[in-house]
Structures are given as C-alpha cells and as structure tokens.
Design a protein around this motif. Structure first.
Motif, PDB file in Angstrom:
ATOM      1  N   GLY A  86      19.482  41.022  57.525  1.00  0.00           N
ATOM      2  CA  GLY A  86      19.680  41.674  56.245  1.00  0.00           C
ATOM      3  C   GLY A  86      20.895  41.109  55.523  1.00  0.00           C
ATOM      4  O   GLY A  86      21.791  40.542  56.140  1.00  0.00           O
ATOM      5  N   PHE A  87      20.922  41.284  54.197  1.00  0.00           N
ATOM      6  CA  PHE A  87      22.024  40.712  53.430  1.00  0.00           C
ATOM      7  C   PHE A  87      22.214  41.507  52.136  1.00  0.00           C
ATOM      8  O   PHE A  87      21.430  42.400  51.797  1.00  0.00           O
ATOM      9  CB  PHE A  87      21.757  39.241  53.112  1.00  0.00           C
ATOM     10  CG  PHE A  87      20.458  38.984  52.404  1.00  0.00           C
ATOM     11  CD1 PHE A  87      20.405  38.901  51.019  1.00  0.00           C
ATOM     12  CD2 PHE A  87      19.277  38.829  53.124  1.00  0.00           C
ATOM     13  CE1 PHE A  87      19.208  38.679  50.366  1.00  0.00           C
ATOM     14  CE2 PHE A  87      18.072  38.593  52.474  1.00  0.00           C
ATOM     15  CZ  PHE A  87      18.047  38.519  51.090  1.00  0.00           C
ATOM     16  N   PHE A  88      23.274  41.167  51.415  1.00  0.00           N
ATOM     17  CA  PHE A  88      23.578  41.775  50.126  1.00  0.00           C
ATOM     18  C   PHE A  88      23.594  40.702  49.046  1.00  0.00           C
ATOM     19  O   PHE A  88      24.094  39.598  49.258  1.00  0.00           O
ATOM     20  CB  PHE A  88      24.943  42.477  50.146  1.00  0.00           C
ATOM     21  CG  PHE A  88      24.968  43.724  50.970  1.00  0.00           C
ATOM     22  CD1 PHE A  88      24.586  44.939  50.434  1.00  0.00           C
ATOM     23  CD2 PHE A  88      25.377  43.682  52.296  1.00  0.00           C
ATOM     24  CE1 PHE A  88      24.605  46.091  51.199  1.00  0.00           C
ATOM     25  CE2 PHE A  88      25.399  44.822  53.070  1.00  0.00           C
ATOM     26  CZ  PHE A  88      25.013  46.042  52.515  1.00  0.00           C
ATOM     27  N   ILE A  89      23.047  41.040  47.873  1.00  0.00           N
ATOM     28  CA  ILE A  89      23.193  40.226  46.674  1.00  0.00           C
ATOM     29  C   ILE A  89      24.276  40.880  45.828  1.00  0.00           C
ATOM     30  O   ILE A  89      24.175  42.057  45.474  1.00  0.00           O
ATOM     31  CB  ILE A  89      21.884  40.131  45.879  1.00  0.00           C
ATOM     32  CG1 ILE A  89      20.777  39.507  46.749  1.00  0.00           C
ATOM     33  CG2 ILE A  89      22.089  39.337  44.604  1.00  0.00           C
ATOM     34  CD1 ILE A  89      21.041  38.069  47.135  1.00  0.00           C
ATOM     35  N   ASN A  90      25.340  40.137  45.522  1.00  0.00           N
ATOM     36  CA  ASN A  90      26.495  40.673  44.795  1.00  0.00           C
ATOM     37  C   ASN A  90      26.596  40.027  43.417  1.00  0.00           C
ATOM     38  O   ASN A  90      26.435  38.809  43.278  1.00  0.00           O
ATOM     39  CB  ASN A  90      27.788  40.388  45.574  1.00  0.00           C
ATOM     40  CG  ASN A  90      27.702  40.857  47.020  1.00  0.00           C
ATOM     41  OD1 ASN A  90      27.946  42.003  47.319  1.00  0.00           O
ATOM     42  ND2 ASN A  90      27.344  39.943  47.911  1.00  0.00           N
ATOM     43  N   PHE A  91      26.871  40.848  42.415  1.00  0.00           N
ATOM     44  CA  PHE A  91      27.040  40.374  41.044  1.00  0.00           C
ATOM     45  C   PHE A  91      28.502  40.567  40.683  1.00  0.00           C
ATOM     46  O   PHE A  91      28.981  41.687  40.547  1.00  0.00           O
ATOM     47  CB  PHE A  91      26.121  41.145  40.102  1.00  0.00           C
ATOM     48  CG  PHE A  91      24.666  41.022  40.488  1.00  0.00           C
ATOM     49  CD1 PHE A  91      23.877  40.012  39.965  1.00  0.00           C
ATOM     50  CD2 PHE A  91      24.102  41.909  41.398  1.00  0.00           C
ATOM     51  CE1 PHE A  91      22.550  39.886  40.321  1.00  0.00           C
ATOM     52  CE2 PHE A  91      22.771  41.793  41.761  1.00  0.00           C
ATOM     53  CZ  PHE A  91      21.998  40.773  41.227  1.00  0.00           C
ATOM     54  N   ASN A  92      29.216  39.446  40.533  1.00  0.00           N
ATOM     55  CA  ASN A  92      30.677  39.493  40.464  1.00  0.00           C
ATOM     56  C   ASN A  92      31.198  39.234  39.057  1.00  0.00           C
ATOM     57  O   ASN A  92      31.025  38.148  38.509  1.00  0.00           O
ATOM     58  CB  ASN A  92      31.272  38.438  41.411  1.00  0.00           C
ATOM     59  CG  ASN A  92      30.754  38.606  42.829  1.00  0.00           C
ATOM     60  OD1 ASN A  92      31.194  39.469  43.561  1.00  0.00           O
ATOM     61  ND2 ASN A  92      29.791  37.778  43.211  1.00  0.00           N
ATOM     62  N   SER A  93      31.827  40.262  38.488  1.00  0.00           N
ATOM     63  CA  SER A  93      32.525  40.110  37.222  1.00  0.00           C
ATOM     64  C   SER A  93      33.401  41.334  37.024  1.00  0.00           C
ATOM     65  O   SER A  93      33.271  42.334  37.727  1.00  0.00           O
ATOM     66  CB  SER A  93      31.549  39.951  36.046  1.00  0.00           C
ATOM     67  OG  SER A  93      31.220  41.188  35.472  1.00  0.00           O
ATOM     68  N   GLU A  94      34.296  41.272  36.040  1.00  0.00           N
ATOM     69  CA  GLU A  94      35.185  42.397  35.770  1.00  0.00           C
ATOM     70  C   GLU A  94      34.398  43.620  35.317  1.00  0.00           C
ATOM     71  O   GLU A  94      34.693  44.747  35.698  1.00  0.00           O
ATOM     72  CB  GLU A  94      36.217  42.016  34.709  1.00  0.00           C
ATOM     73  CG  GLU A  94      37.292  41.074  35.214  1.00  0.00           C
ATOM     74  CD  GLU A  94      38.149  41.709  36.296  1.00  0.00           C
ATOM     75  OE1 GLU A  94      38.453  42.907  36.177  1.00  0.00           O
ATOM     76  OE2 GLU A  94      38.494  41.018  37.266  1.00  0.00           O
ATOM     77  N   ASN A  95      33.384  43.410  34.477  1.00  0.00           N
ATOM     78  CA  ASN A  95      32.652  44.539  33.904  1.00  0.00           C
ATOM     79  C   ASN A  95      31.554  45.059  34.816  1.00  0.00           C
ATOM     80  O   ASN A  95      31.177  46.228  34.726  1.00  0.00           O
ATOM     81  CB  ASN A  95      32.045  44.138  32.555  1.00  0.00           C
ATOM     82  CG  ASN A  95      33.096  43.858  31.503  1.00  0.00           C
ATOM     83  OD1 ASN A  95      34.176  44.440  31.524  1.00  0.00           O
ATOM     84  ND2 ASN A  95      32.794  42.956  30.588  1.00  0.00           N
ATOM     85  N   TYR A  96      31.016  44.189  35.675  1.00  0.00           N
ATOM     86  CA  TYR A  96      29.882  44.566  36.507  1.00  0.00           C
ATOM     87  C   TYR A  96      30.241  44.442  37.985  1.00  0.00           C
ATOM     88  O   TYR A  96      29.402  44.164  38.826  1.00  0.00           O
ATOM     89  CB  TYR A  96      28.678  43.676  36.199  1.00  0.00           C
ATOM     90  CG  TYR A  96      28.268  43.681  34.750  1.00  0.00           C
ATOM     91  CD1 TYR A  96      27.393  44.645  34.258  1.00  0.00           C
ATOM     92  CD2 TYR A  96      28.758  42.728  33.866  1.00  0.00           C
ATOM     93  CE1 TYR A  96      27.015  44.653  32.923  1.00  0.00           C
ATOM     94  CE2 TYR A  96      28.390  42.720  32.534  1.00  0.00           C
ATOM     95  CZ  TYR A  96      27.511  43.687  32.071  1.00  0.00           C
ATOM     96  OH  TYR A  96      27.142  43.692  30.745  1.00  0.00           O
TER      97      TYR A  96
END
Length: 232
Positions: free
Chosen positions: A93-103
């Motif tokens: 299993g794994f995680f998809i991460n969305f990286n930004s200041e707002n999100y």
C-alpha cells in the motif's frame, strides 16, 4: 555479549530489508483540479510508503526531520492542464501526496490490490480543497455568568481520501472533531477560537450552558479567512 550481538544481527538485517517488489513498476496518472474545475499546474505529486506529513489541530508534523526520501516511490509535476503521470516503485500500500502551500494536507491512500495485474492507477480527476483559518468569537451580550461548553464539528485538514474500487471516498478513519469540546465564559474574553479547516466546507458549532440549554450555529466556509461572532 559479542556472541549475542551476532546472534541477533541476521534478525536486524532482515527487519531492515526493503519490502519493494523485485523489478515491479506501476504507472500512476491523474488530473488535478480545484473545486471550480480549474487545473492546478506546477504541483509536486509524490507516491510514498508513509504519509509525508500529518496535521494535529492545525499543526503540521513531518514524517521525517530532517527530510528523508528513503520512503519515496515516485514523483511528478502537474502540467498546465493539471495532468501528472509517472512510474513508481511498488511496495504494498502507498499514499499519493499533493504538495503545496494551499493544498498541503491532501493525500490519497491506496492499497496494493487497486493496482491489479496491469499495474496501473489511473484516477481521471482529483479535486483538491484549499485550507482556511476560521475565527469564532463568542460575545457575552446578555451578562450571563454561567459557564458554557462548545463543540466544533468540521472536516479536519488531517482528513485524507481512500481510492477503492475505482472510486475516491472519504477515509473512514478520518478524524472529525465532533468531540473537540472547549469551555468559555469562565474568565473574561475567553470565548475566542481559531480553526483550520478545508474550504468550501461546513462547521457546526454547538454550545451549551450549565442548565443544559443547547444552541447550534452552522457556518459555510467559502474563503481562506473568515470570522464569525456569536452573541450569547
């Protein structure tokens, strides 16, 4: 003692051995948009074996400090249309991460089974919410002297999504702060609260005095900074 160390050495080596599947790669792709359907460009997207960060009452805590990318399985950057695609290692299993200041708090949990035999994870569209700071002030306009309890029910920014059966759904283990109870009117001007939430979203505020009289206020959050006053 020396012999004992060498006795446990194979166990230590085994426990530290990488769990990556030999010569197995998967393809991940999605289109990232905001709640209005506009593409989010130039966003870093990563696949990791752990959540890269967690939030507790609005405070961000990194998984590793200083940053350690041993857990990184793959990464990419969204283009002007919000599309991102990259090959990734496979490690259960794994995680998809969305990286930004707002999100920054958005992430998707995926089990190994969702890759199937074609080793493809294609999420047609991922809608991300921004985060907001909401200030709520209770104003004593009646001269009440009794203490009040207040509970806030809202979607925590620690909430993630689960991808299951070709669908995105809210994580069933998501922490909602239904029981995040506080008191006010115990001292002068102690009725100010600040909440970090997703927007757009809804906050239910339930406050009760010592006699058990309950009042409910509901606020719809539509901007990154909002303030509400509740007279009592």
């Amino acid at each position: 003692m020396k012999n004992l160390f060498f006795l446990f050495l194979p166990v230590l080596l085994f426990s530290c051995e990488a769990r990556l599947e030999n010569d197995v790669r998967a393809l991940f792709k999605t289109r990232v948009v905001d709640v209005s359907g506009n593409p989010i460009a130039n966003m870093k997207v990563t696949a990791t074996t752990f959540r890269t960060s967690r939030f507790v009452l609005g405070q961000e805590f990194s998984k590793f400090s200083p940053a350690d990318e041993d857990f990184l399985l793959g990464k990419g950057i969204t283009n002007t249309n919000g599309d991102v695609e990259f090959m990734m290692l496979v490690d259960g299993g794994f995680f998809i991460n969305f990286n930004s200041e707002n999100y920054r708090a958005n992430k998707i949990g995926v089990s190994r089974q969702e890759l199937n035999n074609d080793l493809l994870l294609d999420i047609p569209e991922t809608v991300l919410k921004e985060t907001a700071l909401v200030e709520i002030d209770f104003l004593n306009t009646s001269g009440a002297t009794e203490e009040y309890d207040v509970a806030f029910d809202f979607e925590s920014i620690d909430c993630g999504l689960i991808y299951r059966n070709d669908m995105l759904a809210q994580d069933e283990e998501c922490l909602y702060y239904t029981n995040w109870s506080r008191g006010f009117n115990r001292t002068i001007d102690d009725g100010s609260f600040a909440l970090n939430v997703f927007y757009p979203s809804v906050i239910d505020v339930v406050y009760t005095n010592t006699l058990g009289n309950e009042s409910i206020r509901t606020f719809t959050i539509t901007s990154p900074l909002e303030r509400y006053e509740i007279p009592y």
